[in-house]
Motif scaffolding. Sequence first.
Motif, PDB file in Angstrom:
ATOM      1  N   THR A   9       0.837  -1.204   0.000  1.00  0.00           N
ATOM      2  CA  THR A   9       0.000   0.000   0.000  1.00  0.00           C
ATOM      3  C   THR A   9       0.870   1.252   0.000  1.00  0.00           C
ATOM      4  OG1 THR A   9      -1.734  -1.166   1.195  1.00  0.00           O
ATOM      5  CG2 THR A   9      -1.807   1.235   1.249  1.00  0.00           C
ATOM      6  N   THR A  10       1.903   1.250   0.829  1.00  0.00           N
ATOM      7  CA  THR A  10       2.808   2.400   0.901  1.00  0.00           C
ATOM      8  C   THR A  10       3.464   2.655  -0.446  1.00  0.00           C
ATOM      9  OG1 THR A  10       3.233   1.988   3.242  1.00  0.00           O
ATOM     10  CG2 THR A  10       4.852   3.328   2.070  1.00  0.00           C
ATOM     11  N   PHE A  11       3.972   1.604  -1.076  1.00  0.00           N
ATOM     12  CA  PHE A  11       4.621   1.767  -2.380  1.00  0.00           C
ATOM     13  C   PHE A  11       3.625   2.243  -3.432  1.00  0.00           C
ATOM     14  CE2 PHE A  11       8.034  -1.616  -1.270  1.00  0.00           C
ATOM     15  CZ  PHE A  11       8.763  -0.666  -0.578  1.00  0.00           C
ATOM     16  N   GLY A  12       2.428   1.674  -3.423  1.00  0.00           N
ATOM     17  CA  GLY A  12       1.406   2.069  -4.400  1.00  0.00           C
ATOM     18  C   GLY A  12       1.023   3.534  -4.264  1.00  0.00           C
ATOM     19  N   LEU A  13       0.795   3.984  -3.049  1.00  0.00           N
ATOM     20  CA  LEU A  13       0.430   5.387  -2.827  1.00  0.00           C
ATOM     21  C   LEU A  13       1.599   6.321  -3.131  1.00  0.00           C
ATOM     22  CD1 LEU A  13      -1.720   5.033   0.411  1.00  0.00           C
ATOM     23  CD2 LEU A  13      -2.527   5.530  -1.914  1.00  0.00           C
ATOM     24  N   THR A  14       2.808   5.868  -2.824  1.00  0.00           N
ATOM     25  CA  THR A  14       3.990   6.660  -3.153  1.00  0.00           C
ATOM     26  C   THR A  14       4.107   6.840  -4.663  1.00  0.00           C
ATOM     27  OG1 THR A  14       5.159   5.892  -1.186  1.00  0.00           O
ATOM     28  CG2 THR A  14       6.520   6.753  -2.981  1.00  0.00           C
ATOM     29  N   PHE A  15       3.913   5.757  -5.406  1.00  0.00           N
ATOM     30  CA  PHE A  15       4.003   5.854  -6.858  1.00  0.00           C
ATOM     31  C   PHE A  15       2.915   6.775  -7.412  1.00  0.00           C
ATOM     32  CE2 PHE A  15       3.302   4.417 -11.238  1.00  0.00           C
ATOM     33  CZ  PHE A  15       4.584   4.643 -11.736  1.00  0.00           C
ATOM     34  N   MET A  16       1.711   6.695  -6.858  1.00  0.00           N
ATOM     35  CA  MET A  16       0.641   7.610  -7.294  1.00  0.00           C
ATOM     36  C   MET A  16       1.034   9.059  -7.033  1.00  0.00           C
ATOM     37  SD  MET A  16      -2.904   5.668  -6.271  1.00  0.00           S
ATOM     38  CE  MET A  16      -3.754   7.216  -6.317  1.00  0.00           C
ATOM     39  N   GLY A  17       1.662   9.306  -5.888  1.00  0.00           N
ATOM     40  CA  GLY A  17       2.134  10.658  -5.593  1.00  0.00           C
ATOM     41  C   GLY A  17       3.144  11.139  -6.622  1.00  0.00           C
ATOM     42  N   TYR A  18       4.045  10.242  -7.034  1.00  0.00           N
ATOM     43  CA  TYR A  18       5.029  10.615  -8.058  1.00  0.00           C
ATOM     44  C   TYR A  18       4.369  10.846  -9.409  1.00  0.00           C
ATOM     45  CZ  TYR A  18       8.730   9.497  -4.770  1.00  0.00           C
ATOM     46  OH  TYR A  18       9.551   9.476  -3.677  1.00  0.00           O
ATOM     47  N   LEU A  19       3.312  10.105  -9.704  1.00  0.00           N
ATOM     48  CA  LEU A  19       2.573  10.360 -10.944  1.00  0.00           C
ATOM     49  C   LEU A  19       1.977  11.764 -10.923  1.00  0.00           C
ATOM     50  CD1 LEU A  19       0.719   6.984 -11.620  1.00  0.00           C
ATOM     51  CD2 LEU A  19       2.461   8.043 -13.070  1.00  0.00           C
ATOM     52  N   PHE A  20       1.373  12.151  -9.804  1.00  0.00           N
ATOM     53  CA  PHE A  20       0.812  13.503  -9.701  1.00  0.00           C
ATOM     54  C   PHE A  20       1.902  14.563  -9.776  1.00  0.00           C
ATOM     55  CE2 PHE A  20      -2.803  11.308  -7.490  1.00  0.00           C
ATOM     56  CZ  PHE A  20      -3.740  11.568  -8.479  1.00  0.00           C
ATOM     57  N   LEU A  21       3.015  14.325  -9.099  1.00  0.00           N
ATOM     58  CA  LEU A  21       4.131  15.266  -9.146  1.00  0.00           C
ATOM     59  C   LEU A  21       4.640  15.426 -10.577  1.00  0.00           C
ATOM     60  CD1 LEU A  21       6.268  17.039  -7.747  1.00  0.00           C
ATOM     61  CD2 LEU A  21       7.558  14.965  -7.277  1.00  0.00           C
ATOM     62  N   ALA A  22       4.804  14.323 -11.277  1.00  0.00           N
ATOM     63  CA  ALA A  22       5.281  14.373 -12.662  1.00  0.00           C
ATOM     64  C   ALA A  22       4.257  15.041 -13.581  1.00  0.00           C
ATOM     65  CB  ALA A  22       5.609  12.969 -13.150  1.00  0.00           C
ATOM     66  N   LEU A  23       2.978  14.814 -13.328  1.00  0.00           N
ATOM     67  CA  LEU A  23       1.929  15.445 -14.128  1.00  0.00           C
ATOM     68  C   LEU A  23       1.939  16.958 -13.947  1.00  0.00           C
ATOM     69  CD1 LEU A  23      -0.567  15.134 -15.977  1.00  0.00           C
ATOM     70  CD2 LEU A  23      -1.932  14.925 -13.879  1.00  0.00           C
ATOM     71  N   VAL A  24       2.033  17.411 -12.712  1.00  0.00           N
ATOM     72  CA  VAL A  24       2.072  18.859 -12.460  1.00  0.00           C
ATOM     73  C   VAL A  24       3.339  19.469 -13.042  1.00  0.00           C
ATOM     74  CG1 VAL A  24       2.206  20.613 -10.641  1.00  0.00           C
ATOM     75  CG2 VAL A  24       0.556  18.738 -10.462  1.00  0.00           C
ATOM     76  N   MET A  25       4.469  18.761 -12.937  1.00  0.00           N
ATOM     77  CA  MET A  25       5.705  19.277 -13.521  1.00  0.00           C
ATOM     78  C   MET A  25       5.582  19.355 -15.047  1.00  0.00           C
ATOM     79  SD  MET A  25       8.695  20.489 -12.612  1.00  0.00           S
ATOM     80  CE  MET A  25       9.217  19.780 -11.064  1.00  0.00           C
ATOM     81  N   ALA A  26       4.908  18.379 -15.652  1.00  0.00           N
ATOM     82  CA  ALA A  26       4.678  18.425 -17.106  1.00  0.00           C
ATOM     83  C   ALA A  26       3.849  19.656 -17.471  1.00  0.00           C
ATOM     84  CB  ALA A  26       3.985  17.150 -17.573  1.00  0.00           C
ATOM     85  N   MET A  27       2.857  19.961 -16.643  1.00  0.00           N
ATOM     86  CA  MET A  27       2.047  21.162 -16.887  1.00  0.00           C
ATOM     87  C   MET A  27       2.893  22.420 -16.768  1.00  0.00           C
ATOM     88  SD  MET A  27      -1.390  20.270 -14.782  1.00  0.00           S
ATOM     89  CE  MET A  27      -2.473  18.925 -15.252  1.00  0.00           C
ATOM     90  N   LEU A  28       3.740  22.482 -15.747  1.00  0.00           N
ATOM     91  CA  LEU A  28       4.614  23.641 -15.568  1.00  0.00           C
ATOM     92  C   LEU A  28       5.602  23.785 -16.723  1.00  0.00           C
ATOM     93  CD1 LEU A  28       5.366  23.452 -11.735  1.00  0.00           C
ATOM     94  CD2 LEU A  28       3.945  25.131 -12.921  1.00  0.00           C
ATOM     95  N   VAL A  29       6.129  22.654 -17.185  1.00  0.00           N
ATOM     96  CA  VAL A  29       7.046  22.695 -18.328  1.00  0.00           C
ATOM     97  C   VAL A  29       6.323  23.250 -19.550  1.00  0.00           C
ATOM     98  CG1 VAL A  29       8.300  21.241 -19.991  1.00  0.00           C
ATOM     99  CG2 VAL A  29       8.662  20.924 -17.536  1.00  0.00           C
ATOM    100  N   ASP A  30       5.088  22.794 -19.781  1.00  0.00           N
ATOM    101  CA  ASP A  30       4.360  23.282 -20.952  1.00  0.00           C
ATOM    102  C   ASP A  30       3.974  24.755 -20.809  1.00  0.00           C
ATOM    103  OD1 ASP A  30       3.105  22.627 -23.570  1.00  0.00           O
ATOM    104  OD2 ASP A  30       1.305  23.297 -22.498  1.00  0.00           O
TER     105      ASP A  30
END
Length: 140
Positions: free
Chosen positions: A54-75
């Motif tokens: 569960t910890t790993f799964g939620l951590t990975f989801m957090g990184y997906l959100f972080l990467a998504l927001v960073m992609a938005m900032l890059v664009d």
Amino acid sequence: MYPIAINYLAVIAAAILAFGFGALWYGVVLAKPWMAAQGFTKEELEADSRSMGTTFGLTFMGYLFLALVMAMLVDLTKPMDVNQGLWLGLMAWFGFMVPVNLTSVLYARKGLSLFVIDAVYQLIIALMIAGVNLSFSAWV
């Protein structure tokens, strides 16, 4: 509103990279200092290993959100070169990650060693995620 172009392959790749680097950082490179700063023993962590999925799964989801927001900032900011992309990652780290991490460590009454371990890790992944998203931004 401005349409935002996101390369979802870059988002997934950046999340995988951040997660993998976290395993290396906290599991190999700084495992003992991190456990000491948290006040954990190896036995305590091993006894609680059932919840790690569960910890790993939620951590990975957090990184997906972080990467998504960073992609938005890059664009939205459209960095023109690697230096500008790294500057974006640095500013995201300094403006968002550092204050939240420092506040968390202070209120949890943890030492500054935990802050440094986590903050350096967060700096590295912010730069990696910004770099991956910048590298893939031309493919949108």
